[in-house]
Design an enzyme around this catalytic site. Structure first.
Site, mmCIF file in Angstrom:
data_model
loop_
_atom_site.group_PDB
_atom_site.id
_atom_site.type_symbol
_atom_site.label_atom_id
_atom_site.label_comp_id
_atom_site.label_asym_id
_atom_site.label_seq_id
_atom_site.Cartn_x
_atom_site.Cartn_y
_atom_site.Cartn_z
ATOM 1 N N TYR A 56 -31.712 -111.459 36.018
ATOM 2 C CA TYR A 56 -32.168 -110.177 35.482
ATOM 3 C C TYR A 56 -31.065 -109.122 35.595
ATOM 4 O O TYR A 56 -30.409 -108.995 36.634
ATOM 5 C CB TYR A 56 -33.417 -109.694 36.206
ATOM 6 N N LEU A 212 -49.578 -109.010 28.358
ATOM 7 C CA LEU A 212 -50.218 -108.148 27.361
ATOM 8 C C LEU A 212 -49.992 -108.644 25.935
ATOM 9 O O LEU A 212 -50.602 -108.120 24.997
ATOM 10 C CB LEU A 212 -49.708 -106.707 27.500
ATOM 11 N N GLY A 213 -49.144 -109.641 25.751
ATOM 12 C CA GLY A 213 -48.930 -110.176 24.408
ATOM 13 C C GLY A 213 -48.536 -109.087 23.421
ATOM 14 O O GLY A 213 -47.732 -108.201 23.718
#
Length: 297
Positions: A56, A212-213
């Site tokens: 990350y 949350l798509g």
């Protein structure tokens, strides 16, 4: 090679998990003060688990988080750190020429040691393999995981984005306790393709990324039927659509632990309300019907 060290205790994580992927240069470029505010905001709503990966922020976000956490008032013993390894990413901070996966024992151990140093901690509550590799050798993996467990540098082990057959290959040598996969109301294949059945059967805890798509997009881009269903249920349960969508995941009997990735403290407070929403079974299927034609044959 059969793993000689057994994991005595089932790992425990907060039911909602704060994902840190966008806390650094891949997102808001926050300073230490802002990261500290987010960490303490998460803790205030009962979120004590923080999800990381070595890559990350082009291998910088763990170090940034570690600095912020060390300045907080929180006890490390009351928080849980997750990290992932295995992806060798091409960026300015590496000498790699080709993106690849590296699950040699030496690389796994080196990755964990780097994460511990960057996070300013003596142990990871959970180590995950970030992606499956066609060259993954269970015997080689077992050597590293056995050593890391015996030394106390990791307390538990799992995988991310592995399918059941890939887990079976590894589980003969290494205890798999978690699988982190994409699950949301709008990306629900795992509910119907056997992945979550497999987790329940084998006592593997599912964590959902992308929780949350498409709801991360503006409402104008949501399908009309989904938008209508969410707004109707949000009114019924007196909450926003975001906590409602997370509550939908929380209801599943496999005990999905949703990961959320916001770097906005106010949005984090809204997300925390998901823990207060107890969806009725019919309403759960009503929401599922808004994204599939026939959820019940």
């Amino acid at each position: 090679m059969k793993l000689t060290t057994t994991i005595q205790n089932k790992p425990s994580f907060s039911r909602l998990i704060a994902g840190t992927m966008h806390w650094g240069v891949w997102g808001k470029h926050m300073n230490t003060k802002k990261r500290l505010e987010l960490i303490e905001c998460a803790h205030d709503i009962g979120v004590t688990t923080f999800d990381h990966a070595d890559i990350y922020g082009n291998y910088t976000t763990e170090k940034d988080f570690g600095l912020a956490f060390s300045q907080s008032s929180l006890s490390r013993d009351n928080c849980q750190f997750i990290s992932k390894c295995g992806i060798a990413m091409v960026c300015d901070n590496t000498d790699y020429k080709t993106k690849h996966y590296d699950y040699r024992a030496t690389h796994i151990i080196e990755s964990v040691n780097n994460s511990l140093q960057n996070l300013k901690t003596e142990y990871l509550d959970l180590l995950l393999f970030h992606r499956p590799s066609p060259l993954l050798d269970p015997a080689e993996v077992a050597k590293a995981i056995d050593k890391l467990l015996q030394s106390g540098k990791i307390l538990s082990f799992g995988v991310s984005n592995f399918n059941p057959s890939q887990i079976d290959l590894l589980a003969a040598s290494v205890p798999i306790q978690v699988n982190q996969i994409e699950i949301s109301l709008t990306h629900h294949d795992s509910l119907l393709n056997g992945q979550l059945d497999y987790c329940q059967k084998n006592h593997i805890l599912p964590m959902s990324w992308g929780s949350l798509g498409i709801l991360k997009k503006p409402q104008s881009e949501w399908p009309t039927r989904l938008r209508s269903a969410l707004n109707e249920m949000a009114e019924k349960y007196d909450c926003g659509v975001v906590p409602l969508a997370l509550a939908w995941l929380l209801k599943h009997p496999s005990k999905i632990h949703p990961i959320f990735g916001t770097s906005n403290p106010q949005r984090m407070l809204e997300i925390g309300k998901a823990l207060e929403v107890i969806l009725e079974t019919e309403d759960w299927f009503f929401l599922l019907e808004s994204v599939v034609e026939k959820p019940c044959p």
